[in-house]
Enzyme design. Structure first.
Site, PDB file in Angstrom:
ATOM      1  N   GLU A   1      63.331-154.200  20.292  1.00 34.57           N
ATOM      2  CA  GLU A   1      62.538-152.976  20.148  1.00 34.57           C
ATOM      3  C   GLU A   1      61.039-153.270  20.158  1.00 34.57           C
ATOM      4  OE1 GLU A   1      65.643-150.656  17.194  1.00 34.57           O
ATOM      5  OE2 GLU A   1      64.380-152.241  16.375  1.00 34.57           O
TER       6      GLU A   1
ATOM      7  N   ASP B   1      70.288-148.832  11.010  1.00 33.37           N
ATOM      8  CA  ASP B   1      68.967-148.686  11.637  1.00 33.37           C
ATOM      9  C   ASP B   1      69.048-148.720  13.152  1.00 33.37           C
ATOM     10  OD1 ASP B   1      69.627-151.321  11.945  1.00 33.37           O
ATOM     11  OD2 ASP B   1      67.753-152.137  11.189  1.00 33.37           O
TER      12      ASP B   1
HETATM   13  P1  NAD Z   1      71.524-160.814   7.588  1.00 34.13           P
HETATM   14  O1  NAD Z   1      72.446-160.939   8.740  1.00 34.13           O
HETATM   15  O2  NAD Z   1      70.697-161.976   7.191  1.00 34.13           O
HETATM   16  O3  NAD Z   1      72.344-160.366   6.270  1.00 34.13           O
HETATM   17  C1  NAD Z   1      73.338-159.365   6.281  1.00 34.13           C
HETATM   18  C2  NAD Z   1      74.317-159.658   5.160  1.00 34.13           C
HETATM   19  O4  NAD Z   1      75.251-158.556   5.088  1.00 34.13           O
HETATM   20  C3  NAD Z   1      75.141-160.928   5.368  1.00 34.13           C
HETATM   21  O5  NAD Z   1      75.012-161.794   4.268  1.00 34.13           O
HETATM   22  C4  NAD Z   1      76.575-160.394   5.519  1.00 34.13           C
HETATM   23  O6  NAD Z   1      77.557-161.294   5.000  1.00 34.13           O
HETATM   24  C5  NAD Z   1      76.506-159.102   4.728  1.00 34.13           C
HETATM   25  N1  NAD Z   1      77.557-158.140   5.034  1.00 34.13           N
HETATM   26  C6  NAD Z   1      78.027-157.772   6.253  1.00 34.13           C
HETATM   27  N2  NAD Z   1      78.999-156.846   6.108  1.00 34.13           N
HETATM   28  C7  NAD Z   1      79.133-156.633   4.774  1.00 34.13           C
HETATM   29  C8  NAD Z   1      79.981-155.788   4.003  1.00 34.13           C
HETATM   30  N3  NAD Z   1      80.886-155.000   4.578  1.00 34.13           N
HETATM   31  N4  NAD Z   1      79.851-155.797   2.650  1.00 34.13           N
HETATM   32  C9  NAD Z   1      78.948-156.612   2.047  1.00 34.13           C
HETATM   33  N5  NAD Z   1      78.116-157.452   2.738  1.00 34.13           N
HETATM   34  C10 NAD Z   1      78.220-157.447   4.090  1.00 34.13           C
HETATM   35  O7  NAD Z   1      70.611-159.551   7.899  1.00 34.13           O
HETATM   36  P2  NAD Z   1      69.205-159.139   7.240  1.00 34.13           P
HETATM   37  O8  NAD Z   1      68.067-159.728   7.986  1.00 34.13           O
HETATM   38  O9  NAD Z   1      69.287-159.327   5.756  1.00 34.13           O
HETATM   39  O10 NAD Z   1      69.229-157.586   7.573  1.00 34.13           O
HETATM   40  C11 NAD Z   1      70.166-156.728   6.950  1.00 34.13           C
HETATM   41  C12 NAD Z   1      70.176-155.401   7.662  1.00 34.13           C
HETATM   42  O11 NAD Z   1      68.926-154.741   7.453  1.00 34.13           O
HETATM   43  C13 NAD Z   1      70.352-155.508   9.165  1.00 34.13           C
HETATM   44  O12 NAD Z   1      71.285-154.524   9.563  1.00 34.13           O
HETATM   45  C14 NAD Z   1      68.978-155.210   9.740  1.00 34.13           C
HETATM   46  O13 NAD Z   1      69.039-154.629  11.021  1.00 34.13           O
HETATM   47  C15 NAD Z   1      68.447-154.245   8.709  1.00 34.13           C
HETATM   48  N6  NAD Z   1      66.987-154.188   8.592  1.00 34.13           N
HETATM   49  C16 NAD Z   1      66.436-152.953   8.397  1.00 34.13           C
HETATM   50  C17 NAD Z   1      65.072-152.848   8.244  1.00 34.13           C
HETATM   51  C18 NAD Z   1      64.464-151.501   7.968  1.00 34.13           C
HETATM   52  O14 NAD Z   1      63.245-151.350   8.029  1.00 34.13           O
HETATM   53  N7  NAD Z   1      65.252-150.513   7.611  1.00 34.13           N
HETATM   54  C19 NAD Z   1      64.237-153.985   8.328  1.00 34.13           C
HETATM   55  C20 NAD Z   1      64.829-155.228   8.490  1.00 34.13           C
HETATM   56  C21 NAD Z   1      66.224-155.325   8.619  1.00 34.13           C
END
Ligand code: NAD
Length: 358
Positions: free
Chosen positions: A65, A236
């Site tokens: 993005e 997101d």
């Molecule tokens: P990451 O991959 O490092 O961590 C995600 C975690 O979620 C992992 O530890 C995984 O084991 C866990 N997980 C997956 N499915 C699960 C479930 N059903 N129950 C419990 N835990 C579960 O990702 P990240 O960098 O920490 O990002 C997390 C999310 O936040 C992503 O989807 C990312 O796109 C989103 N994000 C949003 C914003 C925003 O501004 N809203 C900004 C950054 C990241």
């Protein structure tokens, strides 16, 4: 300010190493607090920004993005990806870099890594929303999803929203261990829960921050009691959500920029005219935030360009204050602005001997 062409052409570059030095020099809690204030101040002047939903390029494994905005003085953009399968390959789900530029000349004034900066600004934005929407006596947060964003979310909520205890849940036990270890000296009481249900028991703020490119149900309707504040981070992207629709139907929903959130956020599951409140209106005092102790509030976070702009503006000042940046030779600076071709001679003059056709 008048600058010589070569001074304008050297762009401060904040590398990953520089970012780590800046955060460590200032202290991560102070950084989160300052960034929350910067984001809140920019939300208050929302109408001075150019706004557009981010430009997304989707593929089966993720999304890339571009997120641009301008306040008429500075222009900023972020390049960011989201690839939930990356950790299995030893790579980050989210990486980013970005640019801040002058509007009057179009010249960049900062190039920076933004993977760490995104984690900081996402957590700071969550904390700003919680300041206005969470129950005033909130002390306990459930942190569901213990990946790259998790510690930043916990610390921002501790610093800005009064959280003293965090109850962790992740399907990956090692991810919970990592957060518990990283936050062992934070002063936060940390509990490793045995399920999502156990993590949310007694919590006033429920943060969901999981990564899976599908309509997941991290929280089902019967799990969420009245009066809590939901901080939904992981939904997101189109087709990527975390909350059961029933929760949305009984929550007061707050969003960053509706045209983007309706495509990407939890509310993609609702009718296109389902009422939502823009967070900036609450911050500016135009609309109420939480109205009663029994109200369930939801910050449907997707991340918006103005937050990155606020973070980059904060970073430009922090880099100057700490000296942790490198001048980067990334813009051409011919002695005569019209003689771009002649500038090639600076590299040794071979250009002239190669002009004739062989
Ligand atoms: P990451 O991959 O490092 O961590 C995600 C975690 O979620 C992992 O530890 C995984 O084991 C866990 N997980 C997956 N499915 C699960 C479930 N059903 N129950 C419990 N835990 C579960 O990702 P990240 O960098 O920490 O990002 C997390 C999310 O936040 C992503 O989807 C990312 O796109 C989103 N994000 C949003 C914003 C925003 O501004 N809203 C900004 C950054 C990241």
């Amino acid at each position: 300010m008048a600058s010589s062409p070569s001074a304008l052409a050297l762009v401060p570059f904040v590398s990953v190493a520089d970012m780590m030095r800046i955060v460590n020099a200032k202290g991560v809690r102070r950084v989160l607090a300052e960034m929350a204030d910067a984001i809140e101040a920019d939300f208050r002047r929302w109408e001075s920004f150019d706004k557009t939903p981010r430009v997304a390029s989707h593929s089966p494994g993720g999304v890339i993005e571009l997120m641009p905005t301008s306040d008429g003085v500075r222009y900023g953009f972020k390049y960011v990806n989201g690839h939930p399968g990356n950790p299995r390959r030893g790579a980050q789900t989210v990486t980013a870099f970005g640019v801040l530029a002058r509007v009057d000349t179009g010249y960049p004034v900062l190039l920076s890594e933004m993977t760490l900066l995104t984690a900081l600004r996402t957590a700071a934005t969550s904390a700003v929303a919680a300041r206005h929407l969470a129950p005033k006596d909130a002390r306990v947060m459930a942190m569901i999803g213990c990946g790259a964003q998790a510690e930043f979310q916990c610390l921002a909520m501790a610093e800005c929203a009064g959280i003293a205890r965090v109850q962790l849940w992740d399907i990956d036990p090692a991810a919970m261990d990592k957060v518990a270890h990283n936050l062992r000296d934070s002063g936060l009481e940390i509990l490793r829960a045995s399920s999502a249900e156990a993590a949310i028991a007694g919590a006033q703020i429920l943060t969901t921050c999981t990564a899976d490119k599908r309509q997941a149900v991290i929280l089902s309707d019967n799990m969420v009691g009245q009066g809590v504040h939901l901080n939904a981070i992981g939904g997101d992207c189109p087709g990527k959500t975390e909350l059961a629709p029933g929760i949305l139907h009984r929550s007061s929903i707050f969003v960053e920029y509706p045209p983007q959130t309706r495509i990407e956020g939890e509310i993609q599951q609702l009718a296109p005219d389902h009422p939502v409140t823009e967070l900036w209106r609450v911050i500016a005092g135009e609309m109420p935030g939480r109205r009663s102790a029994s109200e369930t509030t939801l910050f449907d976070s997707v991340g918006f360009a103005t937050e990155d702009f606020s973070a980059l503006t904060w970073l430009a000042a922090a880099a100057e204050e700490t000296g942790f940046f490198q001048p980067l030779d990334m813009l051409a600076d011919p002695d005569d602005p019209k003689d771009l071709f002649g500038m090639l001679r600076r590299a040794g003059g071979a250009v002239d001997s190669q002009l004739a056709r062989p």
